[in-house]
Write an enzyme that holds these catalytic residues in place. Structure first.
Site, PDB file in Angstrom:
ATOM      1  N   SER B  15      36.496  41.322  43.437  1.00  0.00           N
ATOM      2  CA  SER B  15      36.715  41.104  42.011  1.00  0.00           C
ATOM      3  C   SER B  15      38.204  41.185  41.684  1.00  0.00           C
ATOM      4  O   SER B  15      38.741  40.376  40.925  1.00  0.00           O
ATOM      5  CB  SER B  15      35.944  42.156  41.208  1.00  0.00           C
ATOM      6  N   ARG B  40      42.471  45.864  35.410  1.00  0.00           N
ATOM      7  CA  ARG B  40      41.228  46.632  35.320  1.00  0.00           C
ATOM      8  C   ARG B  40      40.455  46.303  34.035  1.00  0.00           C
ATOM      9  O   ARG B  40      39.221  46.258  34.034  1.00  0.00           O
ATOM     10  CB  ARG B  40      41.514  48.133  35.405  1.00  0.00           C
ATOM     11  N   HIS B  43      38.840  42.972  34.682  1.00  0.00           N
ATOM     12  CA  HIS B  43      37.736  43.206  35.628  1.00  0.00           C
ATOM     13  C   HIS B  43      36.501  43.764  34.898  1.00  0.00           C
ATOM     14  O   HIS B  43      35.378  43.328  35.130  1.00  0.00           O
ATOM     15  CB  HIS B  43      38.211  44.190  36.708  1.00  0.00           C
TER      16      HIS B  43
END
Lengths: 207, 207
Positions: B15, B40, B43
């Site tokens: 990812s 992040r 994600h």
């Protein structure tokens, strides 16, 4: 929407009006129940795209409302989903259970997937809500094929690895489902859908 | 990213690569720490738009990392945020505290706002994380003006009523901040930012 004070309710009401206006064209033709669920998802994410990508099977709303009205158990993949849902029944989350942590390591699977196996071993048979982990959704779909008696699934895992695929697979099962197409989804979507449905259980007895 | 098993880490790694590729142009010129936080968030939401709308004050990263490395308290607006953060220090959430529920009713404010007042009355002075309620963010900004010693704010409330305005106001304070412009934000954004920062506290001692 989840608000309990006068001030909170005023804000929720104002938001509801804005959301309705924003997605008016997109929810035309939907039932009031479908519209209520989608409005709540858009309210919670501030992302009108959810009105385009949210999908429900035809049997999803009546079946899920019945199970939630009977206060049957809910199983969730992660604690964030549990923390967000207001439910008078039980919400199970096994991702931090010591047996699950051990099982995940032993079998080289994610803890979210191992938690679903653990729930199946405990004869879970209520509503499953996956707000985060595609591996949990894939595992539940597999487990239902070998006898896990899931009554309904809110399957909205998020991410670029496996989420879209797992959700597509869900739409090809016979399980009543709510999902989102593509990589988007997540815990607020799961929580919004669940709370909207729980709210619908309190509105009359048509189901 | 939060994964603890081999399988989970493999998915997170895959990812991370997809996210990096998706937002490459948008994060060019950022520091590795800024990039790590934004990656992040993308994600966690599967929404590359967060690379465009996430804003941090210049002092935000060093100041927040210092506070989190010292394991000072975190204050959050809702339980969902608490449930998602992995922290060795204390995470306080007062939204369900009986005093807060009473205060909200008595003073006709949201429980999220009343919870911030309650924290101030307890001399809270760590990192504040608002993932849901604009009223909580507005209240904290106000409280800092009358002496609440907040060291840093992750302020990413979501919604069409007051969220964008509260976040704009945050950028005009002297408090180190991370925020998102516009109505979008939410608990996964707050959690992703917090966990990315906690992760950075474990990487060397440059701050």
């Amino acid at each position: 929407m989840g608000a309990s004070t006068k001030e909170g309710k005023k804000i929720a009401e104002k938001s509801r009006k804005i959301v309705k206006k924003l997605i008016k064209d997109k929810i035309e033709g939907l039932s009031p129940e479908e519209a209520a669920i989608i409005e709540r998802i858009v309210h919670s994410t501030a992302d009108p795209e959810y009105a385009d990508i949210t999908r429900m099977s035809q049997d999803f709303i009546p079946k899920t409302i019945k199970v939630l009205r009977d206060l049957e158990d809910i199983l969730v993949d992660v604690e964030m989903v549990k923390a967000g849902i207001s439910y008078d029944g039980k919400i199970k989350c096994y991702i931090n259970h010591p047996n699950v942590i051990k099982r995940a390591k032993d079998k080289n699977m994610t803890r979210a997937a191992a938690a679903m196996e653990y729930a199946a071993s405990k004869d879970f048979n209520g509503v499953v809500i996956v707000g985060n982990a595609p591996t949990a959704l894939l595992k539940v779909i597999k487990l239902t094929k070998s006898g896990m008696g899931v009554k309904s699934i809110i399957g909205v895992p998020v991410g670029f690895v496996g989420a879209a695929e797992s959700k597509k697979l869900l739409t090809r099962t016979n399980i009543p489902y709510l999902t989102t197409s593509g990589p988007k989804g997540g815990t607020p979507v799961a929580v919004a859908a669940a709370n909207a449905l729980i709210n619908l259980t309190k509105k009359g007895e048509e189901y």
